[in-house]
Design an enzyme around this catalytic site. Structure first.
Site, PDB file in Angstrom:
ATOM      1  CG  LEU A  93      -1.902  -1.197   1.230  1.00 52.16           C
ATOM      2  CD1 LEU A  93      -2.529  -1.375   2.603  1.00 52.16           C
ATOM      3  CD2 LEU A  93      -2.980  -1.015   0.163  1.00 52.16           C
ATOM      4  CG  HIS A 109       5.943  -9.337   8.342  1.00 54.64           C
ATOM      5  ND1 HIS A 109       5.812  -9.305   6.966  1.00 54.64           N
ATOM      6  CD2 HIS A 109       7.234  -9.672   8.587  1.00 54.64           C
ATOM      7  CE1 HIS A 109       6.980  -9.608   6.423  1.00 54.64           C
ATOM      8  NE2 HIS A 109       7.855  -9.827   7.381  1.00 54.64           N
ATOM      9  CG  ASP A 145       6.428  -5.888   6.176  1.00 52.89           C
ATOM     10  OD1 ASP A 145       5.195  -5.851   6.293  1.00 52.89           O
ATOM     11  OD2 ASP A 145       7.001  -6.548   5.293  1.00 52.89           O
TER      12      ASP A 145
HETATM   13  C1  GAR Z   1       0.113 -15.376   7.102  1.00 50.75           C
HETATM   14  O1  GAR Z   1       1.196 -16.197   7.470  1.00 50.75           O
HETATM   15  C2  GAR Z   1       0.513 -13.917   7.185  1.00 50.75           C
HETATM   16  O2  GAR Z   1       1.370 -13.637   8.255  1.00 50.75           O
HETATM   17  C3  GAR Z   1       1.224 -13.740   5.878  1.00 50.75           C
HETATM   18  O3  GAR Z   1       0.453 -14.458   4.940  1.00 50.75           O
HETATM   19  C4  GAR Z   1      -0.198 -15.542   5.605  1.00 50.75           C
HETATM   20  C5  GAR Z   1      -1.685 -15.468   5.320  1.00 50.75           C
HETATM   21  O4  GAR Z   1      -2.356 -16.604   5.778  1.00 50.75           O
HETATM   22  N1  GAR Z   1       1.319 -12.363   5.531  1.00 50.75           N
HETATM   23  C6  GAR Z   1       2.305 -11.827   4.821  1.00 50.75           C
HETATM   24  O5  GAR Z   1       3.222 -12.493   4.358  1.00 50.75           O
HETATM   25  C7  GAR Z   1       2.202 -10.337   4.606  1.00 50.75           C
HETATM   26  N2  GAR Z   1       3.301  -9.860   3.814  1.00 50.75           N
HETATM   27  P1  GAR Z   1      -3.944 -16.573   5.970  1.00 50.75           P
HETATM   28  O6  GAR Z   1      -4.552 -16.077   4.652  1.00 50.75           O
HETATM   29  O7  GAR Z   1      -4.297 -18.005   6.224  1.00 50.75           O
HETATM   30  O8  GAR Z   1      -4.258 -15.675   7.111  1.00 50.75           O
END
Ligand code: GAR
Length: 195
Positions: A93, A109, A145
């Site tokens: 974003l 994160h 982040d």
């Molecule tokens: C989670 O592990 C979250 O921390 C990560 O994506 C996954 C989503 O899982 N986020 C990132 O990497 C953000 N850059 P979910 O759709 O099952 O919640």
């Protein structure tokens, strides 16, 4: 009662745990689950929980992030959220959007920030030989982040870990941490929690 919009890109397991955590005694309620991908598995899960859903597909906007974000803003405004939770939302974003929601937008994160901003966090932790990995909930600022940390949870990196195994271990902790931080944040408490 605060209104929470949850933004997703994929399966939405964090979205489900957030939504389930907002029980009668909670200071917030889910008002919208929004995905940037019509194929996001979390949309059906939100519908099954009776939460309004919306899709703002980023692809027709190409490289025009500002246009994508103004459509995002237009849709969000219709649901008047007080808080936005990014939960596996995989679009970066821009400053314009982030500034509009600053102090009201959270992200989870999958690393112990400030280590490993960006992608492939688990692979990077394993390759670095780290003994510990984990997840962080932080306020979203224009720095990717990089916003103020509201909470972290840690797990051990085990011998022979693959990124997938480590990701699963971290995800269990995400499901503990994010609801806890959201409950406190919605009640006005920005103090950091460590699990
Ligand atoms: C989670 O592990 C979250 O921390 C990560 O994506 C996954 C989503 O899982 N986020 C990132 O990497 C953000 N850059 P979910 O759709 O099952 O919640």
């Amino acid at each position: 009662t605060k209104r929470v919009a949850i933004l997703i890109s994929g399966g939405g397991s964090n979205m489900v745990t957030l939504a389930r955590s907002m029980t009668a005694d909670h200071p917030a309620r889910p008002c919208l689950v929004l995905a940037n991908d019509p194929a996001a598995g979390g949309l059906a899960r939100a519908e099954a929980m009776g939460i309004p859903t919306a899709v703002v597909d980023h692809r027709p906007f190409g490289k025009d992030r500002a246009a994508f974000e103004s459509e995002l803003t237009r849709v969000l405004k219709g649901y008047a959220p007080d808080i936005i939770c990014l939960a596996g939302f995989m679009r970066v974003l821009t400053e314009g959007f982030v500034t509009r929601w600053q102090g009201r937008m959270l992200n989870i994160h999958p690393s112990l920030l400030p280590k490993y901003r960006g992608l492939h966090t688990h692979q990077r932790a394993i390759e670095a030989g780290d003994a510990e990995a984990g997840c962080t909930v932080h306020e979203v600022t224009a720095e990717l982040d990089g916003g103020p940390i509201l909470g972290q949870a840690r797990v051990p990196v085990e011998v022979g870990d693959t990124p997938e195994r480590l990701a699963a271990r971290v995800l269990e902790q995400e499901h503990r941490l994010y609801p806890m931080v959201l409950r406190r944040f919605a009640a006005g408490d920005r103090d950091r929690v460590d699990l």
